[in-house]
Design a protein around this motif. Structure first.
Motif, PDB file in Angstrom:
ATOM      1  N   LEU A 284       0.822  -1.203   0.000  1.00  0.00           N
ATOM      2  CA  LEU A 284       0.000   0.000   0.000  1.00  0.00           C
ATOM      3  C   LEU A 284       0.860   1.258   0.000  1.00  0.00           C
ATOM      4  CD1 LEU A 284      -2.833   1.342   0.315  1.00  0.00           C
ATOM      5  CD2 LEU A 284      -2.450   1.235   2.796  1.00  0.00           C
ATOM      6  N   ILE A 285       0.514   2.176  -0.894  1.00  0.00           N
ATOM      7  CA  ILE A 285       1.051   3.537  -0.867  1.00  0.00           C
ATOM      8  C   ILE A 285      -0.095   4.436  -0.433  1.00  0.00           C
ATOM      9  CG2 ILE A 285       2.098   5.415  -2.179  1.00  0.00           C
ATOM     10  CD1 ILE A 285       2.992   3.302  -4.242  1.00  0.00           C
ATOM     11  N   THR A 286       0.101   5.234   0.590  1.00  0.00           N
ATOM     12  CA  THR A 286      -0.953   6.136   1.028  1.00  0.00           C
ATOM     13  C   THR A 286      -0.458   7.567   1.031  1.00  0.00           C
ATOM     14  OG1 THR A 286      -2.561   6.650   2.791  1.00  0.00           O
ATOM     15  CG2 THR A 286      -0.379   5.908   3.485  1.00  0.00           C
ATOM     16  N   ASP A 287      -1.382   8.504   0.778  1.00  0.00           N
ATOM     17  CA  ASP A 287      -1.057   9.900   1.000  1.00  0.00           C
ATOM     18  C   ASP A 287      -0.842  10.093   2.495  1.00  0.00           C
ATOM     19  OD1 ASP A 287      -3.716   9.436   1.674  1.00  0.00           O
ATOM     20  OD2 ASP A 287      -4.421  11.383   0.999  1.00  0.00           O
ATOM     21  N   TYR A 288      -0.122  11.152   2.845  1.00  0.00           N
ATOM     22  CA  TYR A 288       0.205  11.374   4.250  1.00  0.00           C
ATOM     23  C   TYR A 288      -0.993  11.947   5.003  1.00  0.00           C
ATOM     24  CZ  TYR A 288       1.998  13.344   8.529  1.00  0.00           C
ATOM     25  OH  TYR A 288       2.175  13.647   9.853  1.00  0.00           O
ATOM     26  N   TRP A 289      -1.209  11.453   6.205  1.00  0.00           N
ATOM     27  CA  TRP A 289      -2.152  12.048   7.146  1.00  0.00           C
ATOM     28  C   TRP A 289      -1.617  11.790   8.557  1.00  0.00           C
ATOM     29  CZ3 TRP A 289      -3.824   7.594   9.583  1.00  0.00           C
ATOM     30  CH2 TRP A 289      -3.875   6.439   8.799  1.00  0.00           C
ATOM     31  N   GLU A 290      -1.845  12.758   9.434  1.00  0.00           N
ATOM     32  CA  GLU A 290      -1.314  12.655  10.786  1.00  0.00           C
ATOM     33  C   GLU A 290      -1.869  11.432  11.493  1.00  0.00           C
ATOM     34  OE1 GLU A 290      -0.779  15.400  14.822  1.00  0.00           O
ATOM     35  OE2 GLU A 290      -1.959  16.151  13.113  1.00  0.00           O
ATOM     36  N   GLY A 291      -0.998  10.670  12.140  1.00  0.00           N
ATOM     37  CA  GLY A 291      -1.423   9.518  12.917  1.00  0.00           C
ATOM     38  C   GLY A 291      -1.233   8.191  12.220  1.00  0.00           C
ATOM     39  N   ILE A 292      -0.746   8.192  10.982  1.00  0.00           N
ATOM     40  CA  ILE A 292      -0.637   6.928  10.255  1.00  0.00           C
ATOM     41  C   ILE A 292       0.237   5.920  10.988  1.00  0.00           C
ATOM     42  CG2 ILE A 292       1.295   7.721   8.804  1.00  0.00           C
ATOM     43  CD1 ILE A 292       0.082   6.005   6.558  1.00  0.00           C
ATOM     44  N   GLU A 293       1.248   6.397  11.706  1.00  0.00           N
ATOM     45  CA  GLU A 293       2.174   5.486  12.381  1.00  0.00           C
ATOM     46  C   GLU A 293       1.498   4.711  13.519  1.00  0.00           C
ATOM     47  OE1 GLU A 293       2.111   9.393  14.314  1.00  0.00           O
ATOM     48  OE2 GLU A 293       2.496   8.751  12.258  1.00  0.00           O
TER      49      GLU A 293
END
Length: 363
Positions: A284-293
């Motif tokens: 999966l490649i995802t756009d960045y969003w806060e909290g993904i980690e």
């Protein structure tokens, strides 16, 4: 414990992105002993486009798109210990909420479950006399599909007694590794309907990279894109049934998640597609969003792109072995921490620890 759940649709995912979320959570709650009835209106041709039969673990009541039918089914809220009205039901939402609250027993746990908090909160801020805004003081709890502190703080500021995110997750019974399907062969796939709040981001993260990587193939699935200008290496295949989502996820070398702008801005809102793809073992490649980690580890379990150039760079350097390893690690992570059984455990604790249900148990 009986739950009366008033939502968009359980049996059809047609223009209904919350279907997977509802199915996974409610099945897991049923396995914990809850007696659940799901009430859904016959609107938007969803009943003509069912993708599952009514399940054994939940009673489904379909009512006509009329006010009389709405009032008949909301009268049954009086029989439930927990009464849930979701956002985006699609027929007389304000009246539905009012009737649910009017019919619910005083000792029932009354919940608004928001599956699109950024959109709902924007409406509430714009309209001081919004019916939901007034109803917040009558509700015991707001649960949300995601959002983190920005959403929690916003709901509390508007008068909600409490707001708790219940994030998307994986349902391993429906989303899991399968054999590749030649129909979905591609280097990069993206599956999503054309929406005003996402179209510009799809152009930036998917269509523009396709023009810069003419030797690679791009696969676009979803409704509404038929008249969109695309480069020749983009294969548009239209609506993809939920029964084919696993094959769509595992066949391309990688798949792309693109959040709606409002979801990306609020952060902490992993789309259902994130867990569907990880559950199938996709890279999966995802756009960045806060909290993904909090959900997947960047560079090891998921690849993160902050813009279209990042997508180009990732795809230019991604080989099949690396993609396979990322998918395997993502699958292991979500099975260990992010299934609907995990989420249902959280919801069960919320229900049983609430003063209303604790009082009922004591009696």
């Amino acid at each position: 414990m009986k739950i009366a759940f008033y939502g968009s649709s359980l049996v059809s995912a047609y223009w209904n992105g919350a279907a997977t979320y509802y199915r996974g959570l409610l099945r897991a709650l049923a396995q914990k002993g809850y007696d659940i009835t799901f009430y859904e209106p016959d609107v938007y041709d969803r009943q003509k486009n069912r993708d599952i039969d009514p399940p054994e673990w939940c009673k489904v009541v379909v009512y006509d798109g009329t006010v009389d039918a709405l009032k008949r089914v909301t009268a049954e809220a009086s029989q439930a210990d927990v009464v849930v009205k979701t956002s985006g039901v699609g027929f007389e939402d304000d009246l539905l909420l009012a009737e649910v609250l009017r019919n619910a027993r005083p000792d029932a746990l009354k919940i608004f479950w928001d599956v699109d908090a950024p959109a709902t909160l924007a409406e509430l801020r714009a309209h001081a006399d919004h019916p939901l805004r007034k109803a917040l003081t009558e509700l015991d709890l707001v649960l949300t599909y995601g959002g983190g502190d920005p959403v929690v703080d916003a709901y509390r500021a508007l008068g909600a007694a409490d707001c708790i995110p219940i994030y998307n997750a994986l349902d391993p019974e429906t989303h899991h590794p399968v054999a590749a399907n030649p129909r979905f062969n591609a280097d990069l796939g993206f599956l999503g309907n054309r929406l005003p709040d996402r179209e510009a981001r799809v152009e930036h993260f998917f269509l523009e990279p396709a023009t810069h990587l003419p030797q690679q193939t791009f696969l676009l699935g979803g409704s509404g894109w038929h008249d969109k200008l695309m480069s020749p290496n983009v294969n548009f295949i239209g609506h993809v049934s939920t029964r084919d989502h696993n094959a769509f996820n595992v066949t391309p070398k990688a798949v792309l998640n693109i959040s709606r702008a409002s979801m990306a801005e609020n952060g902490f809102s992993p789309a259902t597609r994130v867990f569907e793809a990880a559950g199938a073992g996709a890279c999966l490649i995802t756009d960045y969003w806060e909290g993904i980690e909090l959900f997947l580890k960047p560079d090891e379990e998921v690849l993160v792109a902050r813009d279209g150039q990042d997508v180009i760079d990732i795809m230019a350097g991604l080989d099949a072995d690396k993609a396979r390893q990322i998918g395997e690690r993502a699958l292991a992570r979500v099975l260990a921490e992010h299934t609907y059984a995990h989420r249902a455990g959280d919801v069960d604790a919320i229900f049983r620890n609430h003063p209303n249900t604790r009082r009922e148990a004591a009696e």
